[in-house]
Design an enzyme around this catalytic site. Structure first.
Site, PDB file in Angstrom:
ATOM      1  N   HIS A 143     -12.560 -17.839   6.550  1.00  0.00           N
ATOM      2  CA  HIS A 143     -12.317 -16.663   7.391  1.00  0.00           C
ATOM      3  C   HIS A 143     -12.549 -17.000   8.864  1.00  0.00           C
ATOM      4  O   HIS A 143     -13.172 -18.005   9.193  1.00  0.00           O
ATOM      5  CB  HIS A 143     -13.248 -15.498   6.998  1.00  0.00           C
ATOM      6  CG  HIS A 143     -12.809 -14.781   5.757  1.00  0.00           C
ATOM      7  ND1 HIS A 143     -13.180 -15.201   4.508  1.00  0.00           N
ATOM      8  CD2 HIS A 143     -12.015 -13.702   5.580  1.00  0.00           C
ATOM      9  CE1 HIS A 143     -12.633 -14.396   3.601  1.00  0.00           C
ATOM     10  NE2 HIS A 143     -11.914 -13.486   4.224  1.00  0.00           N
ATOM     11  N   LYS A 147     -16.515 -13.200  11.240  1.00  0.00           N
ATOM     12  CA  LYS A 147     -16.989 -12.599   9.984  1.00  0.00           C
ATOM     13  C   LYS A 147     -18.503 -12.787   9.860  1.00  0.00           C
ATOM     14  O   LYS A 147     -19.013 -13.879  10.132  1.00  0.00           O
ATOM     15  CB  LYS A 147     -16.261 -13.229   8.791  1.00  0.00           C
ATOM     16  CG  LYS A 147     -16.594 -12.547   7.489  1.00  0.00           C
ATOM     17  CD  LYS A 147     -15.580 -12.834   6.406  1.00  0.00           C
ATOM     18  CE  LYS A 147     -15.965 -12.176   5.103  1.00  0.00           C
ATOM     19  NZ  LYS A 147     -15.987 -10.707   5.164  1.00  0.00           N
TER      20      LYS A 147
END
Ligand code: NAD
Length: 255
Positions: A143, A147
């Site tokens: 990600h 995040k």
């Protein structure tokens, strides 16, 4: 027309939800909850920090924020009998219990991932884990740099799906964040690894490794719009449902 309020409206998912809803006749975003006000250019919504400050309530909240924000809005949603779609990830056990309790009072769709493709992937992971009982299963996710939780909610949902396929409890077999002298891989464990960097929207791979071969099941999201469209679809699906905690596989009739 369904009136929705977006929790986390100033964030990345909040903006995607506003944009996706603009093209829909069946849904209207009427307000937002956020601790900061940062809307897409030209957008003029009522944005406040908490539900009691709203001048008018929506029919449903769609929440992509942080667990503490979700749980605050959830209490208000129960008090006013409003529906909720929860996309936020990273809840602890107490937070999950609170959501389960609220689902006795109001209908909620909660999913670690609202994309159709990921929900197909979850079904494939469960089936493959069931067939390849002896394979070493490793779940790798990647990600963007912003995040804040790891492993991702989707990676955990993949682990839950695999554990279900094997008839075990994920918490008994999960190994996350290996570092240093870890010892050999325990038989039957499910490993997790997380990559963080750049603008990666969300990649997930389940690797089923045996002596001599491996199967890899991968999903790659290239746009957040896929999650936003799924969450809007879930909000429409909730209309008229009884209280309960529903999943995206209920919405997509995959269960
Ligand atoms: P983001 O950081 O861009 O946005 C979060 C927003 O929530 C921000 O605008 C922030 O100001 C607001 N917020 C945070 N704490 C708050 C509080 N206490 N009160 C009010 N507002 C608060 O994050 P994002 O990328 O939009 O992701 C949000 C969440 O959604 C994360 O948990 C992420 O993992 C999850 N997510 C889920 C899916 C899915 O399909 N289920 C997809 C993408 C992201």
């Amino acid at each position: 027309m369904l009136k929705v309020g977006i929790v986390g409206v100033s964030g990345r998912m909040g903006h995607n939800l506003i944009e996706c809803a603009q093209g829909m006749d069946s849904i209207k975003v009427t307000c937002g909850i956020d601790r900061t006000v940062a809307l897409p250019a030209g957008e003029s919504l009522e944005v406040v920090g908490s539900v009691p400050e709203l001048s008018a309530l929506p029919d449903a909240f769609i929440d992509f924020s942080r667990p503490e924000a979700t749980l605050g809005v959830l209490q208000a949603a129960v008090g006013h009998h409003l529906m909720m779609v929860i996309g936020t990830t990273g809840f602890d056990e107490a937070g999950k219990r609170e959501i389960n309790r609220a689902a006795h009072e109001i209908p909620i769709v909660m999913a670690a991932n609202f994309s159709v493709g990921v929900n197909v992937l979850l079904a494939l992971v469960r089936r493959t884990a069931e067939i390849m009982q002896d394979a070493d299963l490793e779940i790798v996710e990647a990600h963007h740099r912003y995040k804040v939780d790891a492993p991702s909610g989707t990676a955990l949902a993949m682990g839950e799906a695999a554990a279900k396929g094997r008839g075990v409890s994920l918490k008994d077999v999960m190994v996350a964040g290996r570092d240093g002298i870890t010892g050999e891989r325990p038989y039957g464990s499910i490993g997790f690894a997380s990559v963080r960097g750049g603008d990666i929207v969300g990649d997930h791979t389940a690797m089923f490794c045996t002596d001599g071969e491996r199967v890899e099941l991968t999903h790659r999201a290239s746009s957040r719009a896929t999650f936003a469209r799924g969450a809007l679809r879930a909000a429409l699906w909730l209309e008229g449902r009884k209280p309960g905690l529903y999943s995206m596989s209920d919405v997509l009739s995959l269960s």
